[in-house]
Design a protein around this motif. Structure first.
Motif, mmCIF file in Angstrom:
data_model
loop_
_atom_site.group_PDB
_atom_site.id
_atom_site.type_symbol
_atom_site.label_atom_id
_atom_site.label_comp_id
_atom_site.label_asym_id
_atom_site.label_seq_id
_atom_site.Cartn_x
_atom_site.Cartn_y
_atom_site.Cartn_z
ATOM 1 N N GLU A 65 0.828 -1.208 0.000
ATOM 2 C CA GLU A 65 0.000 0.000 0.000
ATOM 3 C C GLU A 65 0.860 1.254 0.000
ATOM 4 O OE1 GLU A 65 -3.261 -0.046 -0.476
ATOM 5 O OE2 GLU A 65 -3.313 2.138 -0.525
ATOM 6 N N LEU A 68 2.044 1.838 -3.441
ATOM 7 C CA LEU A 68 1.008 2.421 -4.301
ATOM 8 C C LEU A 68 0.889 3.922 -4.068
ATOM 9 C CD1 LEU A 68 -1.764 -0.331 -4.017
ATOM 10 C CD2 LEU A 68 -0.356 0.200 -6.020
ATOM 11 N N GLU A 72 1.502 6.855 -6.833
ATOM 12 C CA GLU A 72 0.550 7.921 -7.149
ATOM 13 C C GLU A 72 1.240 9.283 -7.156
ATOM 14 O OE1 GLU A 72 -3.140 5.721 -4.860
ATOM 15 O OE2 GLU A 72 -2.346 7.617 -4.072
#
Length: 147
Positions: A65, A68, A72
């Motif tokens: 996570e 990620l 982004e």
């Protein structure tokens, strides 16, 4: 480019930042701005004194996570590099919990990306916090404090 690291032992965020800059040659002229955030454990929460915090995570899931979130930021802003270091395990008041940093050619991208890293981490990264209160009781932290 980009590093996500979970630390089971204490770390010095300023030494970690300096070492990362040196190891990744972020002082070679490509970078015009560095934005960094360091979060430390408070000795209070929700009106109570807190003497200890234990941070649990799912190995693999938490790193994924965080990766990620970093991805982004890399898509959204023109970044040279990013760094996220987060503690897990037992912490005492005053100890660093998290370091987020973003390097870019310009300050707006560095500031905005660093804030995104921290805010997204607080909202999405799977960490569970158990506090030990000053009177010896313990409780799970049910929600993060507002930024």
């Amino acid at each position: 480019m980009a590093c996500v690291r979970l630390e089971p032992a204490g770390f010095d965020p300023w030494m970690s930042l300096a070492a990362y800059v040196s190891e990744h040659r972020l002082d070679d002229g490509r970078v015009g701005a560095t934005a960094a955030f360091v979060g430390t454990m408070r000795d209070f929460n929700v009106g109570d004194g807190v003497s200890e915090l234990f941070l649990e995570h799912y190995p693999g899931m938490t790193e994924r996570e965080l990766g990620l979130i970093v991805g982004e930021a890399e898509v959204r802003w023109p970044l040279v590099d990013t760094l996220v270091i987060h503690r897990v395990g037992r912490l005492l008041p005053g100890e660093p919990i998290v370091l987020t940093a973003a390097w870019s050619a310009h300050r707006a991208a560095a500031f905005e990306a660093c804030r995104h890293l921290m805010e997204a981490l607080k909202q999405r990264a799977p960490f569970w916090k158990r506090e030990t209160l000053g009177d010896g009781r313990s409780r799970w932290v049910e929600q993060n404090t507002p930024g």
